[in-house]
Write an enzyme that holds these catalytic residues in place. Structure first.
Site, PDB file in Angstrom:
ATOM      1  N   ARG A   1       0.861  -1.193   0.000  1.00 41.52           N
ATOM      2  CA  ARG A   1       0.000   0.000   0.000  1.00 41.52           C
ATOM      3  C   ARG A   1       0.892   1.236   0.000  1.00 41.52           C
ATOM      4  O   ARG A   1       0.661   2.195  -0.729  1.00 41.52           O
ATOM      5  CB  ARG A   1      -0.956   0.012   1.201  1.00 41.52           C
ATOM      6  CG  ARG A   1      -1.671   1.359   1.346  1.00 41.52           C
ATOM      7  CD  ARG A   1      -2.958   1.335   2.188  1.00 41.52           C
ATOM      8  NE  ARG A   1      -2.920   0.435   3.318  1.00 41.52           N
ATOM      9  CZ  ARG A   1      -2.236   0.648   4.455  1.00 41.52           C
ATOM     10  NH1 ARG A   1      -1.526   1.748   4.611  1.00 41.52           N
ATOM     11  NH2 ARG A   1      -2.263  -0.239   5.421  1.00 41.52           N
TER      12      ARG A   1
ATOM     13  N   TYR B   1     -16.255  16.441 -15.594  1.00 41.47           N
ATOM     14  CA  TYR B   1     -16.720  15.055 -15.679  1.00 41.47           C
ATOM     15  C   TYR B   1     -17.835  14.831 -14.643  1.00 41.47           C
ATOM     16  O   TYR B   1     -17.743  15.306 -13.505  1.00 41.47           O
ATOM     17  CB  TYR B   1     -15.513  14.149 -15.391  1.00 41.47           C
ATOM     18  CG  TYR B   1     -15.851  12.686 -15.371  1.00 41.47           C
ATOM     19  CD1 TYR B   1     -16.175  12.013 -16.534  1.00 41.47           C
ATOM     20  CD2 TYR B   1     -15.844  11.982 -14.176  1.00 41.47           C
ATOM     21  CE1 TYR B   1     -16.481  10.670 -16.501  1.00 41.47           C
ATOM     22  CE2 TYR B   1     -16.151  10.637 -14.143  1.00 41.47           C
ATOM     23  CZ  TYR B   1     -16.473   9.986 -15.313  1.00 41.47           C
ATOM     24  OH  TYR B   1     -16.779   8.654 -15.280  1.00 41.47           O
TER      25      TYR B   1
ATOM     26  N   ASP C   1      -7.369  18.553 -14.523  1.00 44.01           N
ATOM     27  CA  ASP C   1      -7.692  17.221 -15.036  1.00 44.01           C
ATOM     28  C   ASP C   1      -7.253  17.206 -16.503  1.00 44.01           C
ATOM     29  O   ASP C   1      -7.865  17.854 -17.347  1.00 44.01           O
ATOM     30  CB  ASP C   1      -9.199  16.954 -14.890  1.00 44.01           C
ATOM     31  CG  ASP C   1      -9.595  15.548 -15.353  1.00 44.01           C
ATOM     32  OD1 ASP C   1      -8.895  14.971 -16.205  1.00 44.01           O
ATOM     33  OD2 ASP C   1     -10.627  15.038 -14.870  1.00 44.01           O
TER      34      ASP C   1
ATOM     35  N   LYS D   1      -8.492   6.131 -19.709  1.00 49.32           N
ATOM     36  CA  LYS D   1      -8.777   6.647 -21.045  1.00 49.32           C
ATOM     37  C   LYS D   1      -7.519   6.543 -21.918  1.00 49.32           C
ATOM     38  O   LYS D   1      -7.044   5.451 -22.149  1.00 49.32           O
ATOM     39  CB  LYS D   1      -9.315   8.078 -20.929  1.00 49.32           C
ATOM     40  CG  LYS D   1     -10.363   8.270 -19.806  1.00 49.32           C
ATOM     41  CD  LYS D   1     -11.654   7.525 -20.040  1.00 49.32           C
ATOM     42  CE  LYS D   1     -12.546   7.438 -18.808  1.00 49.32           C
ATOM     43  NZ  LYS D   1     -12.875   8.682 -18.134  1.00 49.32           N
TER      44      LYS D   1
HETATM   45  C1  LIG Z   1     -13.423   9.088 -16.865  1.00 50.49           C
HETATM   46  C2  LIG Z   1     -13.013  10.402 -16.335  1.00 50.49           C
HETATM   47  C3  LIG Z   1     -12.789  10.584 -14.957  1.00 50.49           C
HETATM   48  C4  LIG Z   1     -13.015   9.475 -13.957  1.00 50.49           C
HETATM   49  O1  LIG Z   1     -12.073   8.458 -14.107  1.00 50.49           O
HETATM   50  P1  LIG Z   1     -12.367   6.890 -13.771  1.00 50.49           P
HETATM   51  O2  LIG Z   1     -11.098   6.253 -14.179  1.00 50.49           O
HETATM   52  O3  LIG Z   1     -13.551   6.476 -14.571  1.00 50.49           O
HETATM   53  O4  LIG Z   1     -12.627   6.813 -12.302  1.00 50.49           O
HETATM   54  C5  LIG Z   1     -12.351  11.828 -14.541  1.00 50.49           C
HETATM   55  N1  LIG Z   1     -12.165  12.846 -15.412  1.00 50.49           N
HETATM   56  C6  LIG Z   1     -12.388  12.707 -16.727  1.00 50.49           C
HETATM   57  C7  LIG Z   1     -12.166  13.862 -17.647  1.00 50.49           C
HETATM   58  C8  LIG Z   1     -12.820  11.487 -17.229  1.00 50.49           C
HETATM   59  O5  LIG Z   1     -13.054  11.369 -18.553  1.00 50.49           O
END
Ligand SMILES: *Cc1c(COP(=O)(O)O)cnc(C)c1O
Length: 377
Positions: free
Chosen positions: A46, A98, A170, A195
């Site tokens: 962890r 998001y 982000d 992604k």
């Molecule tokens: C998918 C997404 C998230 C969340 O991520 P997860 O891996 O699904 O928890 C956060 N920000 C953006 C821009 C996203 O496309």
């Protein structure tokens, strides 16, 4: 080191002990100590794991940060970053973040006393107006999801710094291949690595890079305390994904340019959102702060019925949540990724029932365009 080289040689490469050219999957939870407290840098997975550590070093390098962190999902990464704040703190956020980010702020973290306000951060004045005495951070998403709005990272991070706020970005849509917010003044960059970074629709993960040793220490404390870490197998998959990130982003960019040109001329498309279009309101800022415009495009076909008709006819675009993979994906934000946003708010933001979002993959552009042509006719 240039970007494409960094994706192959960044972070920690290979295994010193065996000469293996790739970092192995250290599927292990604990480590032998020679004497109490005497170990080779790892005590318990962890706190730290060699495969995860290699990935954390890699995202640090790619984002030009001071330290990197890997989490079990993008939402775990975002939640851990928010744990840097305390009850009574206020965060200003981009209005069409998001859906899951909006949800965790307004349904979970609000219960712990972390306040948030959502504003259109593409205007610097809106950010200025939203600053309160207890504001601690500015949280940006650029480009946004699904309307592809652009915020000027350099200008807003400079404003945040002047006011003593942290800037968090982000960077999921652009990836560090196109955009490195820390080099433009941001303090923390985070990703849903599910992604583009993973890129193959086979792993759920989150990554963070921070720009200082203080933030690194604080975030490591949160990561170790709350425990939302990424496992070694998934860390390995992300390292593998990064190796082709540059190639995939270049291929996506070429395809997207052609698809946007096609959609832009099509009579069934009433509105198209893409920062690469000259008529996009923040096209110049996108060009300034990002090496590419990315593979996300949204367009309006007028109604829910029409959207369903289009979805029903497609062959290569898979109807699915998520984005940023080698295969092209399509979604209807109002009923999918953004369903957790109340209908009145969706309307305010412009996320209509006829809005379709595509994530362009790396198939042959001619096939993708033919597919869209058939579906739209
Ligand atoms: C998918 C997404 C998230 C969340 O991520 P997860 O891996 O699904 O928890 C956060 N920000 C953006 C821009 C996203 O496309």
């Amino acid at each position: 080191m240039k970007k494409l080289t960094q994706m192959i040689h960044g972070g920690i490469t290979g295994d010193a002990q065996t000469g293996a050219v790739n970092v192995p999957v250290y599927q292990v939870s604990t480590y032998k100590q020679d004497k109490v407290g005497e170990h080779k840098g790892f005590e318990y997975s962890r706190t730290g794991n060699p495969t995860r550590h290699a990935l954390e070093e890699l995202i640090k390098d790619l984002e030009g940060g001071h330290a990197g962190f890997a989490f079990g999902s993008g939402m775990a990464a975002i939640s851990a970053v928010m744990m840097l704040f305390s009850s009574g703190d206020h965060v200003i956020m981009t209005d069409d973040v998001y859906g899951g980010t909006y949800r965790v702020m307004t349904k979970v973290l609000n219960r712990l006393g972390i306040e948030s306000d959502f504003v259109d951060t593409s205007s610097l004045q809106n950010i200025k107006d939203a600053i309160k005495p207890n504001t601690k951070a500015l949280y940006l998403e650029t480009p946004t999801n699904p309307l592809l709005k652009i915020t000027d990272i350099e200008a807003s991070a400079a404003l945040a710094k002047e006011k003593g706020l942290l800037t968090i970005v982000d960077n999921t849509f652009s990836t560090p291949y196109w955009q490195t917010p820390i080099t433009q003044g941001a303090d923390i960059v985070l990703h849903s690595a599910t992604k583009y970074i993973g890129g193959h629709s086979d792993v759920v993960a989150g990554l963070v890079a921070v720009n200082s040793s203080e933030l690194a220490e604080e975030l490591h404390f949160v990561q170790n305390s709350t425990g939302g870490i990424l496992g070694p197998q998934d860390s390995w998959l992300l390292i593998r994904g990064v190796k082709t990130l540059g190639l995939r982003m270049e291929a996506t960019e070429r395809n997207t340019e052609k698809i946007v040109a096609f959609l832009n001329e099509h009579p069934a498309v009433s509105k198209i959102y893409y920062p690469g279009l000259e008529e996009h309101p923040n096209h110049e800022i996108a060009r300034k702060q990002s090496g590419g415009f990315g593979g996300m495009v949204s367009f309006d076909v007028g109604s829910q019925e029409k959207a369903d008709e289009v979805l029903g006819k497609l062959k290569y675009f898979t109807l699915a949540e998520s984005l940023g993979a080698v295969e092209s994906l399509i979604s209807v934000p109002a009923r999918m990724t953004h369903a957790s946003i109340p209908p009145e708010r969706r309307k305010e933001l412009g996320i209509t029932d006829g809005l379709i979002r595509i994530s362009v993959g790396i198939e042959d552009a001619e096939d993708l365009i033919e597919d869209l042509r058939t579906a739209l006719s």
